[in-house]
Write an enzyme that holds these catalytic residues in place. Structure first.
Site, PDB file in Angstrom:
ATOM      1  N   ARG A 106       0.842  -1.216   0.000  1.00 51.21           N
ATOM      2  CA  ARG A 106       0.000   0.000   0.000  1.00 51.21           C
ATOM      3  C   ARG A 106       0.872   1.259   0.000  1.00 51.21           C
ATOM      4  O   ARG A 106       0.715   2.093  -0.877  1.00 51.21           O
ATOM      5  CB  ARG A 106      -0.996  -0.050   1.163  1.00 51.21           C
ATOM      6  N   TYR A 137     -15.199  19.344 -14.263  1.00 55.00           N
ATOM      7  CA  TYR A 137     -15.562  17.924 -14.286  1.00 55.00           C
ATOM      8  C   TYR A 137     -16.724  17.657 -13.327  1.00 55.00           C
ATOM      9  O   TYR A 137     -16.616  17.886 -12.113  1.00 55.00           O
ATOM     10  CB  TYR A 137     -14.340  17.095 -13.906  1.00 55.00           C
ATOM     11  N   ASP A 184      -6.241  21.499 -11.903  1.00 55.99           N
ATOM     12  CA  ASP A 184      -6.482  20.228 -12.586  1.00 55.99           C
ATOM     13  C   ASP A 184      -5.884  20.342 -13.986  1.00 55.99           C
ATOM     14  O   ASP A 184      -6.364  21.116 -14.815  1.00 55.99           O
ATOM     15  CB  ASP A 184      -7.994  19.942 -12.629  1.00 55.99           C
ATOM     16  N   LYS A 188      -6.671  10.015 -19.209  1.00 58.67           N
ATOM     17  CA  LYS A 188      -6.999  10.667 -20.484  1.00 58.67           C
ATOM     18  C   LYS A 188      -5.752  10.764 -21.366  1.00 58.67           C
ATOM     19  O   LYS A 188      -5.105   9.763 -21.609  1.00 58.67           O
ATOM     20  CB  LYS A 188      -7.638  12.030 -20.191  1.00 58.67           C
TER      21      LYS A 188
HETATM   22  C1  PLP Z   1     -11.735  12.394 -16.180  1.00 58.42           C
HETATM   23  C2  PLP Z   1     -11.428  13.576 -15.342  1.00 58.42           C
HETATM   24  C3  PLP Z   1     -11.277  13.445 -13.972  1.00 58.42           C
HETATM   25  C4  PLP Z   1     -11.472  12.114 -13.269  1.00 58.42           C
HETATM   26  O1  PLP Z   1     -10.532  11.185 -13.647  1.00 58.42           O
HETATM   27  P1  PLP Z   1     -10.762   9.566 -13.584  1.00 58.42           P
HETATM   28  O2  PLP Z   1      -9.426   9.060 -13.930  1.00 58.42           O
HETATM   29  O3  PLP Z   1     -11.836   9.264 -14.572  1.00 58.42           O
HETATM   30  O4  PLP Z   1     -11.197   9.251 -12.211  1.00 58.42           O
HETATM   31  C5  PLP Z   1     -10.974  14.579 -13.256  1.00 58.42           C
HETATM   32  N1  PLP Z   1     -10.819  15.781 -13.834  1.00 58.42           N
HETATM   33  C6  PLP Z   1     -10.971  15.946 -15.158  1.00 58.42           C
HETATM   34  C7  PLP Z   1     -10.792  17.284 -15.752  1.00 58.42           C
HETATM   35  C8  PLP Z   1     -11.283  14.852 -15.950  1.00 58.42           C
HETATM   36  O5  PLP Z   1     -11.460  15.024 -17.258  1.00 58.42           O
END
Ligand code: PLP
Length: 385
Positions: free
Chosen positions: A66, A118, A186, A211
């Site tokens: 962990r 998001y 972000d 992504k």
């Molecule tokens: C997809 C996304 C998230 C969340 O990410 P996951 O890997 O799907 O949990 C957070 N912020 C933004 C801007 C995103 O596009």
């Protein structure tokens, strides 16, 4: 203590003097070469590790999976190099963002979140954070922002998903810091090649690696990066306590994928530029957004702040039925959520309960040949008319 030998900064500069994006991606986080060893060591699968019978965990870098995993640490070194800070990875973007919010915010604190960011982060704030007596304020990415007096943390998404507005980070950081608050960015849409928030004044970067960063639509990943030892410690303590870590194989796949980030983004941006040109010229498409278009409201800030433009654009086809006809007719545009992958995809966001218009589409450009993609999208729009 590391089981791999790292290049010293001097060795690194000697070996990779150019430090272009492609070079940095190919070499990010790799250990020093050892004859007979692979470039990227394979995944280490372990829950417990052997311990020294007498001295216990004190004498080895790994005690339990962990907190400790060498595959994960190599990936963290790689992302940390690209973001310019210390990085810790999480099981998903949501695990990283919710972990950051819960690790930093206490009852009575105020947080500012993006009103157009998001959607699941906004839902988490109104459910869980508000339930923990955290005051939640929402501000549109492009502003206006509220006064930051009494605010503990400002989280922005720039470019925002899915609307693609941007905010001037150095200017915002100055206002946030003047009020004694922290700024978290972000960086999912831009990736660290598109923008380095820590260089632009942010205290924390948080992102989904699911992504464009990993880009193969085959894993979930998130991360937090910072230059503050105190903030890093809090994030690590949170992650160890909650166990929101990625598995070794996902961490290894992510690291392998990182090597092509520069190449993938290059083609995705070129495809987005060509599609933006096509879509801007069509009477049957409205509300086109792509921050790389000089006519886009985000362009003045985006063109100063982003090192490269995202491969994602958004537009409106009027209603759900026309979006369905467009997706049916397109041969190179898959109906799918998420973005930043090798394959071009499009998502009608309203089908997920997002607060976008019924015909709003987020289109993510893959790495197909530009001419093929433009021809396919044009033909699909004709068929959907
Ligand atoms: C997809 C996304 C998230 C969340 O990410 P996951 O890997 O799907 O949990 C957070 N912020 C933004 C801007 C995103 O596009």
């Amino acid at each position: 203590m590391s089981e791999y030998r790292w290049l010293s900064p001097e060795e690194y500069d000697r070996r990779y003097p150019s430090q272009g994006d492609g070079t940095r991606c190919v070499h990010a986080g790799l250990p020093a070469p050892v004859p007979g060893a692979p470039f990227l060591p394979g995944p280490v699968f372990a829950a417990p590790y052997h311990l020294d019978p007498r001295h216990g965990p004190a004498t080895a870098p790994n005690g339990y999976g962990r907190p400790d995993n060498p595959t994960r640490r190599l990936l963290e070194a790689a992302i940390g190099e690209l973001e310019g800070g210390d990085c810790r990875v999480f099981a998903s973007g949501q695990a990283a963002i919710t972990g950051l919010l819960l690790a930093v915010l206490r009852a009575g604190d105020t947080v500012v979140l993006p009103a157009d960011g998001y959607f699941p982060v906004r839902a988490f704030a109104t459910d869980t954070l508000a339930g923990n007596d955290v005051r939640v304020l929402f501000a549109p990415t492009a502003g206006p922002y509220p006064s930051f007096e009494g605010v503990r943390l400002v989280l922005v998404e720039t470019p925002a998903n899915p609307g693609l507005d941007v905010v001037d980070l150095p200017a915002l950081a100055e206002q946030v810091h003047a009020a004694g608050a922290l700024l978290a960015v972000d960086n999912t849409t831009a990736t660290p090649l598109g923008q380095r928030p820590l260089d632009l004044g942010a205290d924390l970067v948080v992102a989904s690696g699911t992504k464009a960063m990993t880009g193969h639509s085959d894993l979930l990943l998130g991360y937090v990066a910072t230059r503050s030892a105190e903030l890093l410690e809090r994030v690590v303590a949170w992650r160890t306590a909650t166990g929101a870590v990625p598995g070794a194989f996902d961490a290894w796949l992510a690291h392998r994928s990182l090597a092509t980030l520069d190449l993938r983004l290059g083609r995705q941006t070129a495809n987005a530029e060509a599609l933006a040109h096509l879509l801007a010229g069509r009477a049957d498409v409205s509300g086109l957004r792509w921050p790389g278009r000089p006519e886009d409201p985000a362009y003045p800030v985006a063109s100063r702040q982003l090192r490269r433009m995202p491969g994602v654009l958004s537009f409106d086809l009027g209603n759900a039925e026309r979006v369905a006809r467009f997706l049916d007719a397109a041969r190179l545009v898959a109906a799918a959520t998420s973005f930043g992958g090798l394959h071009t995809t499009a998502d009608r966001r309203a089908q997920w309960g997002d607060d976008t218009a019924p015909g709003f589409v987020r289109l993510s450009c893959g790495v197909e040949d530009t001419a093929d993609l433009v021809a396919d999208v044009a033909a699909a729009l004709d068929a959907a008319a």
